[in-house]
Motif scaffolding. Structure first.
Motif, PDB file in Angstrom:
ATOM      1  N   LYS A 277       3.597  -9.956  -5.064  1.00 11.17           N
ATOM      2  CA  LYS A 277       3.269  -8.814  -5.474  1.00 11.17           C
ATOM      3  C   LYS A 277       1.956  -8.363  -4.985  1.00 11.17           C
ATOM      4  O   LYS A 277       1.660  -7.063  -4.551  1.00 11.17           O
ATOM      5  N   LYS A 278       1.040  -9.159  -4.928  1.00  9.05           N
ATOM      6  CA  LYS A 278      -0.330  -9.061  -4.414  1.00  9.05           C
ATOM      7  C   LYS A 278      -0.235  -8.688  -2.806  1.00  9.05           C
ATOM      8  O   LYS A 278      -0.820  -7.829  -2.409  1.00  9.05           O
ATOM      9  N   TYR A 279       0.281  -9.462  -2.245  1.00  7.69           N
ATOM     10  CA  TYR A 279       0.543  -9.314  -0.772  1.00  7.69           C
ATOM     11  C   TYR A 279       1.295  -8.127  -0.500  1.00  7.69           C
ATOM     12  O   TYR A 279       1.013  -7.218   0.445  1.00  7.69           O
ATOM     13  N   LEU A 280       2.374  -7.845  -1.267  1.00 11.17           N
ATOM     14  CA  LEU A 280       3.188  -6.484  -0.854  1.00 11.17           C
ATOM     15  C   LEU A 280       2.275  -5.194  -0.865  1.00 11.17           C
ATOM     16  O   LEU A 280       2.331  -4.453  -0.511  1.00 11.17           O
ATOM     17  N   ARG A 281       1.343  -5.366  -2.298  1.00  3.29           N
ATOM     18  CA  ARG A 281       0.493  -4.201  -2.498  1.00  3.29           C
ATOM     19  C   ARG A 281      -0.559  -3.995  -1.296  1.00  3.29           C
ATOM     20  O   ARG A 281      -0.910  -3.016  -0.865  1.00  3.29           O
ATOM     21  N   ALA A 282      -1.056  -5.092  -0.818  1.00  7.97           N
ATOM     22  CA  ALA A 282      -2.192  -4.949   0.265  1.00  7.97           C
ATOM     23  C   ALA A 282      -1.368  -4.491   1.569  1.00  7.97           C
ATOM     24  O   ALA A 282      -1.950  -3.622   2.263  1.00  7.97           O
ATOM     25  N   THR A 283      -0.414  -4.881   1.902  1.00 12.03           N
ATOM     26  CA  THR A 283       0.645  -4.519   2.949  1.00 12.03           C
ATOM     27  C   THR A 283       0.671  -3.114   2.902  1.00 12.03           C
ATOM     28  O   THR A 283       0.479  -2.220   4.133  1.00 12.03           O
ATOM     29  N   SER A 284       1.027  -2.552   1.525  1.00 12.18           N
ATOM     30  CA  SER A 284       1.477  -0.855   1.417  1.00 12.18           C
ATOM     31  C   SER A 284       0.051  -0.368   1.838  1.00 12.18           C
ATOM     32  O   SER A 284       0.106   0.825   2.514  1.00 12.18           O
ATOM     33  N   ARG A 285      -1.048  -0.833   1.350  1.00 12.26           N
ATOM     34  CA  ARG A 285      -2.160   0.031   1.525  1.00 12.26           C
ATOM     35  C   ARG A 285      -2.921  -0.255   2.843  1.00 12.26           C
ATOM     36  O   ARG A 285      -2.973   0.856   3.688  1.00 12.26           O
ATOM     37  N   LEU A 286      -2.595  -1.309   3.656  1.00 15.05           N
ATOM     38  CA  LEU A 286      -3.038  -1.259   5.090  1.00 15.05           C
ATOM     39  C   LEU A 286      -2.170  -0.627   5.978  1.00 15.05           C
ATOM     40  O   LEU A 286      -2.649  -0.021   6.853  1.00 15.05           O
ATOM     41  N   LEU A 287      -0.990  -0.363   5.690  1.00 11.64           N
ATOM     42  CA  LEU A 287       0.001   0.405   6.395  1.00 11.64           C
ATOM     43  C   LEU A 287      -0.474   1.830   6.114  1.00 11.64           C
ATOM     44  O   LEU A 287      -0.532   2.582   7.218  1.00 11.64           O
ATOM     45  N   ALA A 288      -0.865   2.210   5.076  1.00 10.21           N
ATOM     46  CA  ALA A 288      -1.366   3.644   4.734  1.00 10.21           C
ATOM     47  C   ALA A 288      -2.616   3.980   5.659  1.00 10.21           C
ATOM     48  O   ALA A 288      -2.791   4.953   6.217  1.00 10.21           O
ATOM     49  N   LEU A 289      -3.401   2.886   5.704  1.00 13.06           N
ATOM     50  CA  LEU A 289      -4.616   3.115   6.327  1.00 13.06           C
ATOM     51  C   LEU A 289      -4.520   3.250   7.911  1.00 13.06           C
ATOM     52  O   LEU A 289      -4.965   3.759   8.611  1.00 13.06           O
ATOM     53  N   SER A 290      -3.309   2.503   8.525  1.00  7.72           N
ATOM     54  CA  SER A 290      -3.417   2.491   9.796  1.00  7.72           C
ATOM     55  C   SER A 290      -2.673   3.619  10.379  1.00  7.72           C
ATOM     56  O   SER A 290      -2.797   4.216  11.149  1.00  7.72           O
ATOM     57  N   ARG A 291      -1.782   4.232   9.402  1.00  7.51           N
ATOM     58  CA  ARG A 291      -1.288   5.579   9.635  1.00  7.51           C
ATOM     59  C   ARG A 291      -2.088   6.677   9.569  1.00  7.51           C
ATOM     60  O   ARG A 291      -2.180   7.461  10.242  1.00  7.51           O
ATOM     61  N   PHE A 292      -3.099   6.446   8.599  1.00 12.99           N
ATOM     62  CA  PHE A 292      -4.241   7.393   8.600  1.00 12.99           C
ATOM     63  C   PHE A 292      -4.924   7.567   9.961  1.00 12.99           C
ATOM     64  O   PHE A 292      -5.319   8.504  10.472  1.00 12.99           O
ATOM     65  N   ALA A 293      -5.217   6.244  10.327  1.00 13.05           N
ATOM     66  CA  ALA A 293      -6.080   6.223  11.571  1.00 13.05           C
ATOM     67  C   ALA A 293      -5.092   6.711  12.822  1.00 13.05           C
ATOM     68  O   ALA A 293      -5.575   7.270  13.734  1.00 13.05           O
ATOM     69  N   GLU A 294      -3.710   6.434  12.892  1.00 13.11           N
ATOM     70  CA  GLU A 294      -2.955   6.911  13.878  1.00 13.11           C
ATOM     71  C   GLU A 294      -3.118   8.742  13.925  1.00 13.11           C
ATOM     72  O   GLU A 294      -3.041   9.248  14.736  1.00 13.11           O
ATOM     73  N   GLN A 295      -2.762   9.320  12.544  1.00 12.22           N
ATOM     74  CA  GLN A 295      -2.705  10.725  12.631  1.00 12.22           C
ATOM     75  C   GLN A 295      -4.057  11.278  12.935  1.00 12.22           C
ATOM     76  O   GLN A 295      -4.309  12.334  13.703  1.00 12.22           O
ATOM     77  N   ALA A 296      -5.375  10.494  12.512  1.00 11.19           N
ATOM     78  CA  ALA A 296      -6.793  10.907  12.916  1.00 11.19           C
ATOM     79  C   ALA A 296      -6.767  10.995  14.629  1.00 11.19           C
ATOM     80  O   ALA A 296      -7.348  11.890  15.149  1.00 11.19           O
ATOM     81  N   ASN A 297      -6.177   9.934  15.084  1.00  6.69           N
ATOM     82  CA  ASN A 297      -6.294  10.120  16.763  1.00  6.69           C
ATOM     83  C   ASN A 297      -5.333  11.028  17.430  1.00  6.69           C
ATOM     84  O   ASN A 297      -5.716  11.609  18.469  1.00  6.69           O
ATOM     85  N   THR A 298      -4.390  11.080  16.706  1.00  2.00           N
ATOM     86  CA  THR A 298      -3.345  12.249  17.440  1.00  2.00           C
ATOM     87  C   THR A 298      -3.808  13.669  17.335  1.00  2.00           C
ATOM     88  O   THR A 298      -3.784  14.258  18.000  1.00  2.00           O
ATOM     89  N   SER A 299      -4.762  13.912  16.153  1.00  3.42           N
ATOM     90  CA  SER A 299      -5.232  15.165  15.784  1.00  3.42           C
ATOM     91  C   SER A 299      -6.446  15.399  16.842  1.00  3.42           C
ATOM     92  O   SER A 299      -6.988  16.548  17.086  1.00  3.42           O
ATOM     93  N   HIS A 300      -7.102  14.449  17.613  1.00  6.92           N
ATOM     94  CA  HIS A 300      -8.325  14.797  18.333  1.00  6.92           C
ATOM     95  C   HIS A 300      -7.761  15.046  19.794  1.00  6.92           C
ATOM     96  O   HIS A 300      -6.707  14.764  20.418  1.00  6.92           O
TER      97      HIS A 300
END
Length: 341
Positions: free
Chosen positions: A318-341
């Motif tokens: 459960k700890k690893y799944l939570r971390a994965t969920s959060r890392l994916l959210a942060l990587s999508r955040f980065a992707e969206q920020a890059n696309t908007s530039h």
């Protein structure tokens, strides 16, 4: 040259540890009113009501029995609320809303951060520091070893007896904490003690971080990673292995300070972790990055490949799944920020 996390060696004075126990910045403005329950998940609206009622009762206790002779707080026993549910259903939002709704002094931290504070201050000093609080909010209540369980069990018993209320979140019901990890009788006894502290409220629903979202962003090549890092003010660029080695030299209570002020984290040559200790340290870092809403961009393997199938099948799943969920959210955040530039 782009800054590196491995060149940072933050230090936090012990007397600041309790003072910095507040919700992550992303939860500064949340409230019960800003939690939008999923109409298809009635448990969510019920959880909001339970959390509101808990906050009202904590406030009533704090205001009604705050001072006695010589200015000491009333000795009435604290109350407890435990929000159980899957990843990304808004439990931390509700916990932070409780924190914002009750009188000072109050404290908010993850289970891991709490054990770090007790370790740094010493048990009795930690009790003394927290005993005048109206509430202690504990996010991500996860038990990784019997020692931590007994430590927190003792702490909650001491604080509850002094009138401190406790609100906690986790992905496991109190009676099942530690299930599949340790079976020692004394450990199970401590778990039962912890379960008796809380009224349990279930919060169901899908992980909002993954609702209608594409899979993990594809890693970029090293040249593009370096170029993007160099063109992002406040970013850091590290190799995955170097960063993991550096984390091993820092107490996890310092990981938040490690990423303080960083705008984006770029990681080179990400690959599956082969060592459980490395993986667990990376989980703590992922939590601190998520707390600070810091985008993550990688080369090498995808962020959902860091924790191996063997690890996901073990006691820290459960700890690893939570971390994965959060890392994916942060990587999508980065992707969206890059696309908007």
């Amino acid at each position: 040259m782009t800054a590196r996390l491995i060149d940072r060696n933050p230090v936090i004075p012990a007397d600041q540890l309790v003072a910095q126990m507040v919700p992550p910045a992303m939860f500064n403005e949340v409230s019960f009113d800003s939690y939008i329950p999923d109409p298809n998940e009635p448990s969510q609206a019920a959880a909001v009501d339970s959390a509101r009622e808990f906050a009202r009762n904590v406030t009533k206790k704090a205001n009604g029995g705050k001072k006695r002779l010589f200015g000491r707080k009333s000795n009435s026993t604290g109350i407890g609320l435990y929000l159980d549910g899957g990843f990304g259903v808004g439990k931390t939002h509700l916990l932070a809303s409780i924190f914002h709704s009750v009188p000072e002094p109050k404290a908010f931290g993850t289970f891991v951060e709490l054990t770090h504070v007790v370790g740094a201050l010493g048990f009795m000093k930690a009790v003394e520091e927290l005993s005048q609080h109206s509430v202690l909010c504990i996010d991500e209540f996860e038990l990784d070893d019997p020692g931590d369980t007994m430590l927190v069990s003792r702490l909650l018993a001491e604080l509850s007896a002094r009138g401190v209320s406790v609100a906690a979140t986790s992905n496991t019901l109190p009676g099942q904490l530690g299930e599949g990890r340790f079976a020692a009788q004394d450990f199970l006894r401590e778990i039962r003690k912890l379960a008796s502290v809380f009224d349990t409220v279930r919060v169901d629903g899908p992980d909002y971080r993954h609702r209608d979202l594409p899979p993990a962003p594809t890693p970029i090549d090293d040249a593009e990673l370096t170029e993007r890092a160099e063109s992002t003010p406040g970013a850091t660029l590290d190799s995955f292995d170097d960063l993991c080695a550096h984390l091993g030299k820092l107490h996890p209570s310092r990981y938040g300070k490690l990423v303080d002020g960083v705008t984006s984290v770029f990681l080179q040559d990400v690959h599956p972790a082969t060592d459980q200790a490395v993986a667990l340290r990376f989980v703590v870092l992922a939590d601190r990055l998520y707390d600070a809403s810091i985008p993550v961009v990688v080369s090498g393997a995808r962020l959902d490949e860091i924790f191996t199938e063997e690890m996901l099948a073990g006691g820290y799943r459960k700890k690893y799944l939570r971390a994965t969920s959060r890392l994916l959210a942060l990587s999508r955040f980065a992707e969206q920020a890059n696309t908007s530039h």
